[in-house]
Design a protein around this motif. Sequence first.
Motif, PDB file in Angstrom:
ATOM      1  N   LYS A  37       0.848  -1.191   0.000  1.00  9.64           N
ATOM      2  CA  LYS A  37       0.000   0.000   0.000  1.00  9.64           C
ATOM      3  C   LYS A  37       0.888   1.248   0.000  1.00  9.64           C
ATOM      4  CE  LYS A  37      -3.759   1.903   2.819  1.00  9.64           C
ATOM      5  NZ  LYS A  37      -4.544   1.684   4.038  1.00  9.64           N
ATOM      6  N   PRO A  38       0.588   2.253  -0.813  1.00  7.69           N
ATOM      7  CA  PRO A  38       1.404   3.477  -0.808  1.00  7.69           C
ATOM      8  C   PRO A  38       1.436   4.113   0.582  1.00  7.69           C
ATOM      9  CG  PRO A  38      -0.149   3.495  -2.638  1.00  7.69           C
ATOM     10  CD  PRO A  38      -0.499   2.313  -1.784  1.00  7.69           C
ATOM     11  N   LYS A  39       2.618   4.519   1.025  1.00  7.60           N
ATOM     12  CA  LYS A  39       2.774   5.054   2.376  1.00  7.60           C
ATOM     13  C   LYS A  39       1.929   6.312   2.609  1.00  7.60           C
ATOM     14  CE  LYS A  39       7.281   3.058   3.459  1.00  7.60           C
ATOM     15  NZ  LYS A  39       6.990   1.879   2.737  1.00  7.60           N
ATOM     16  N   GLY A  40       1.627   7.049   1.563  1.00  5.22           N
ATOM     17  CA  GLY A  40       0.775   8.225   1.696  1.00  5.22           C
ATOM     18  C   GLY A  40      -0.664   7.885   2.035  1.00  5.22           C
ATOM     19  N   ASP A  41      -1.055   6.625   1.819  1.00  3.75           N
ATOM     20  CA  ASP A  41      -2.417   6.182   2.111  1.00  3.75           C
ATOM     21  C   ASP A  41      -2.539   5.523   3.483  1.00  3.75           C
ATOM     22  OD1 ASP A  41      -3.153   7.086  -0.367  1.00  3.75           O
ATOM     23  OD2 ASP A  41      -3.132   5.119  -1.314  1.00  3.75           O
ATOM     24  N   TRP A  42      -1.422   5.367   4.199  1.00  2.00           N
ATOM     25  CA  TRP A  42      -1.457   4.754   5.523  1.00  2.00           C
ATOM     26  C   TRP A  42      -2.108   5.710   6.513  1.00  2.00           C
ATOM     27  CZ3 TRP A  42       3.861   2.152   6.931  1.00  2.00           C
ATOM     28  CH2 TRP A  42       4.182   1.188   5.978  1.00  2.00           C
ATOM     29  N   THR A  43      -2.848   5.149   7.459  1.00  2.00           N
ATOM     30  CA  THR A  43      -3.378   5.955   8.553  1.00  2.00           C
ATOM     31  C   THR A  43      -2.300   6.043   9.631  1.00  2.00           C
ATOM     32  OG1 THR A  43      -4.288   4.066   9.757  1.00  2.00           O
ATOM     33  CG2 THR A  43      -5.727   5.116   8.111  1.00  2.00           C
ATOM     34  N   ALA A  44      -2.495   6.929  10.576  1.00  2.00           N
ATOM     35  CA  ALA A  44      -1.536   7.061  11.681  1.00  2.00           C
ATOM     36  C   ALA A  44      -1.469   5.757  12.481  1.00  2.00           C
ATOM     37  CB  ALA A  44      -1.919   8.224  12.586  1.00  2.00           C
TER      38      ALA A  44
END
Length: 57
Positions: A37-44
């Motif tokens: 998953k792209p790191k920009g789409d990760w939640t905190a």
Amino acid sequence: MMKRLLACTAALLFTTLITACSPEVGSEAWCNGLQEKPKGDWTANEATDYAKHCVFK
């Protein structure tokens, strides 16, 4: 009233089925899935759990 109850029941069932199929947080499958998953789409929370369970085992 009956339609509302039916809609709520269907939504709850759908949510249960979706989460039941997800790999457990911290498992190898979960770590691998998050890496794709792209790191920009990760939640905190995902980033914190990834660091805790996948990086610092």
